[in-house]
Design a protein around this motif. Structure first.
Motif, PDB file in Angstrom:
ATOM      1  N   THR A  59       0.827  -1.211   0.000  1.00 39.13           N
ATOM      2  CA  THR A  59       0.000   0.000   0.000  1.00 39.13           C
ATOM      3  C   THR A  59       0.859   1.257   0.000  1.00 39.13           C
ATOM      4  O   THR A  59       0.560   2.236  -0.702  1.00 39.13           O
ATOM      5  CB  THR A  59      -0.930   0.006   1.224  1.00 39.13           C
ATOM      6  N   GLY A  62       2.289   1.854  -3.353  1.00 37.74           N
ATOM      7  CA  GLY A  62       1.214   2.284  -4.253  1.00 37.74           C
ATOM      8  C   GLY A  62       0.880   3.752  -4.080  1.00 37.74           C
ATOM      9  O   GLY A  62       0.688   4.478  -5.067  1.00 37.74           O
ATOM     10  N   ASN A 114      -5.386  12.317  -1.488  1.00 37.87           N
ATOM     11  CA  ASN A 114      -5.267  10.930  -1.036  1.00 37.87           C
ATOM     12  C   ASN A 114      -5.701  10.782   0.415  1.00 37.87           C
ATOM     13  O   ASN A 114      -6.281   9.761   0.806  1.00 37.87           O
ATOM     14  CB  ASN A 114      -3.823  10.452  -1.211  1.00 37.87           C
ATOM     15  N   GLY A 135     -11.605  -1.435  -4.379  1.00 34.66           N
ATOM     16  CA  GLY A 135     -10.845  -0.443  -5.135  1.00 34.66           C
ATOM     17  C   GLY A 135     -11.756   0.489  -5.895  1.00 34.66           C
ATOM     18  O   GLY A 135     -12.921   0.708  -5.525  1.00 34.66           O
ATOM     19  N   ASN A 213      -9.173  -4.099  -9.462  1.00 33.67           N
ATOM     20  CA  ASN A 213      -8.680  -3.332  -8.309  1.00 33.67           C
ATOM     21  C   ASN A 213      -7.234  -3.697  -7.984  1.00 33.67           C
ATOM     22  O   ASN A 213      -6.405  -2.819  -7.698  1.00 33.67           O
ATOM     23  CB  ASN A 213      -9.565  -3.592  -7.092  1.00 33.67           C
ATOM     24  N   LEU A 214      -6.925  -4.991  -8.029  1.00 27.20           N
ATOM     25  CA  LEU A 214      -5.557  -5.435  -7.772  1.00 27.20           C
ATOM     26  C   LEU A 214      -4.611  -4.906  -8.845  1.00 27.20           C
ATOM     27  O   LEU A 214      -3.488  -4.488  -8.539  1.00 27.20           O
ATOM     28  CB  LEU A 214      -5.508  -6.961  -7.718  1.00 27.20           C
ATOM     29  N   ASN A 217      -3.629  -1.338  -8.218  1.00 24.82           N
ATOM     30  CA  ASN A 217      -2.625  -1.253  -7.151  1.00 24.82           C
ATOM     31  C   ASN A 217      -1.247  -1.677  -7.649  1.00 24.82           C
ATOM     32  O   ASN A 217      -0.219  -1.094  -7.258  1.00 24.82           O
ATOM     33  CB  ASN A 217      -3.041  -2.129  -5.972  1.00 24.82           C
ATOM     34  N   ASN A 220       0.253   1.207  -9.618  1.00 26.27           N
ATOM     35  CA  ASN A 220       0.767   2.260  -8.738  1.00 26.27           C
ATOM     36  C   ASN A 220       2.086   1.847  -8.087  1.00 26.27           C
ATOM     37  O   ASN A 220       3.018   2.657  -7.970  1.00 26.27           O
ATOM     38  CB  ASN A 220      -0.264   2.593  -7.664  1.00 26.27           C
ATOM     39  N   SER A 221       2.186   0.600  -7.652  1.00 28.47           N
ATOM     40  CA  SER A 221       3.442   0.122  -7.060  1.00 28.47           C
ATOM     41  C   SER A 221       4.552   0.066  -8.099  1.00 28.47           C
ATOM     42  O   SER A 221       5.727   0.330  -7.791  1.00 28.47           O
ATOM     43  CB  SER A 221       3.234  -1.261  -6.436  1.00 28.47           C
TER      44      SER A 221
END
Length: 382
Positions: A59, A62, A114, A135, A213-214, A217, A220-221
């Motif tokens: 997280t 991300g 955020n 998400g 949703n995964l 993420n 973003n990571s």
């Protein structure tokens, strides 16, 4: 946004501010309707890191990738170079100072946006079954009891998407012109960059409809993982006396920037291998097998390359010296182009002529009355 481009990059910057403003208002209105817990929110700001576990690394990376996107560093560099500056020491130093401050405000705004999203999730989603898998696709389902909950969320997403489309299109332009020396009409550039970005997204979305949703993420990571490739060279050159000359930052600021660059590398290196990091950490949680052995070799190879690249970039000397302060930084093929079409207008061409006249005293004296020389010297900034 193509229709507004002819009015210049300043107009597009205003459009981005408007979209970000709409997104901010929608999210903060949503947070107010949900009723965020003020004391717990402040507690999380001040010392919430004490509750962080290894499961939160994914997280954290991300959020870092979503807030400090690496491609925006290229965009800011190009935007700075689109402003012509009088080649005087005081003016150049002021331009460097303002350019250093400029990225701070967008990052702060992104932080608070955020923060609003996390607050909404904490009040509406935390503790719900399957909360770890929630998400963008199903977030608003958990505050449908609010009269306009999903409407505000949809407005925020639409504004975010439009501002991102503008910034990524221009970043694609600067990268293609700066690194690849590819030039094309604006509409073709917008279509190409959008297709390159959207086509893989559509393919992956169709192939994995239940894991969107995964996948968001993971993207973003991945942005966080790629951040050192843009940030470390930027820190290296902006903290170099040889490259920046008299405009180099003070010693404390140099070490602060270098410390941030190392911290970003270290966080991502941990995320690559640690359980909960979202990459190869599962190897240490499963039984030994041939498949996991292959994954382990891949992980080691990536870590070695990641360390080698960052170390070489950080510790090799800068061989490029700063151009004389008085020398105009004229555009050359293969370097960042000016994004503003107004460059070709009569006003900009006139400004360029004035600059050339200032650099050539003979030419300036031939073409201008003596009493206008001082005026032109002090009003070349566009």
């Amino acid at each position: 946004f193509l229709a507004f481009e002819r009015f210049g990059i300043r107009t597009l910057e205003v459009m981005i501010v408007v979209f970000v403003g709409i997104m901010s208002v929608a999210l903060f209105a949503e947070m107010a309707l949900v009723g965020a817990n003020g004391p717990e929110l402040i507690e999380g700001w001040v010392y919430g890191f004490i509750h962080v576990t290894s499961d939160d690394i994914f997280t954290i990376t991300g959020v870092l990738g979503a807030v400090v996107m690496p491609h925006n560093l290229y965009l800011h560099t190009a935007a700075c170079q689109s402003r012509r500056v009088v080649r005087e020491e005081s003016t150049v130093k002021r331009a460097v100072w303002l350019s250093s401050l400029e990225p701070v405000f967008p990052i702060l705004v992104s932080f608070f946006i955020n923060m609003a999203i996390v607050s909404i999730a904490a009040e509406s989603v935390y503790g719900q079954p399957g909360a770890e898998n929630i998400g963008l696709t199903d977030f608003c389902y958990y505050f449908q009891y609010l009269k306009s909950g999903c409407v505000l969320w949809g407005i925020a997403l639409l504004a975010a998407g439009q501002s991102s489309a503008i910034t990524t299109t221009y970043t694609g332009q600067f990268v293609m012109e700066g690194f690849l020396d590819i030039r094309m009409p604006t509409w073709a550039r917008a279509v190409l960059t959008r297709l390159v970005a959207i086509t893989p997204c559509v393919i992956v979305s169709v192939a994995f409809p239940d894991d969107l949703n995964l996948l968001v993420n993971i993207v973003n990571s991945a942005l966080s993982l790629l951040l050192p490739f843009a940030f470390t060279p930027l820190v290296k050159y902006t903290t170099s006396d040889k490259f920046m000359g008299r405009c180099a930052p003070p010693v404390w600021e140099r070490w602060l920037l270098r410390g941030l660059a190392f911290a970003i590398y270290l966080l991502n290196a941990i995320a690559i291998s640690a359980p909960g990091g979202g990459f190869f950490g599962f190897i240490f949680q499963e039984n030994l097998s041939a498949k996991n052995a292959i994954w382990f070799v891949c992980m080691v190879a990536i870590q070695v390359f990641y360390l080698w690249w960052n170390a070489v970039t950080a510790f090799t000397s800068v061989n490029t010296e700063m151009l004389p302060l008085e020398q105009e930084r004229a555009y050359e093929a293969g370097k960042f182009a000016e994004a503003d079409p107004i460059k070709s207008s009569k006003r900009a061409l006139r400004s360029l002529e004035l600059t050339e006249q200032e650099e050539d005293p003979v030419l300036g004296n031939m073409n201008q009355p003596e009493d206008e020389l001082e005026f032109n010297t002090s009003h070349t900034i566009t």
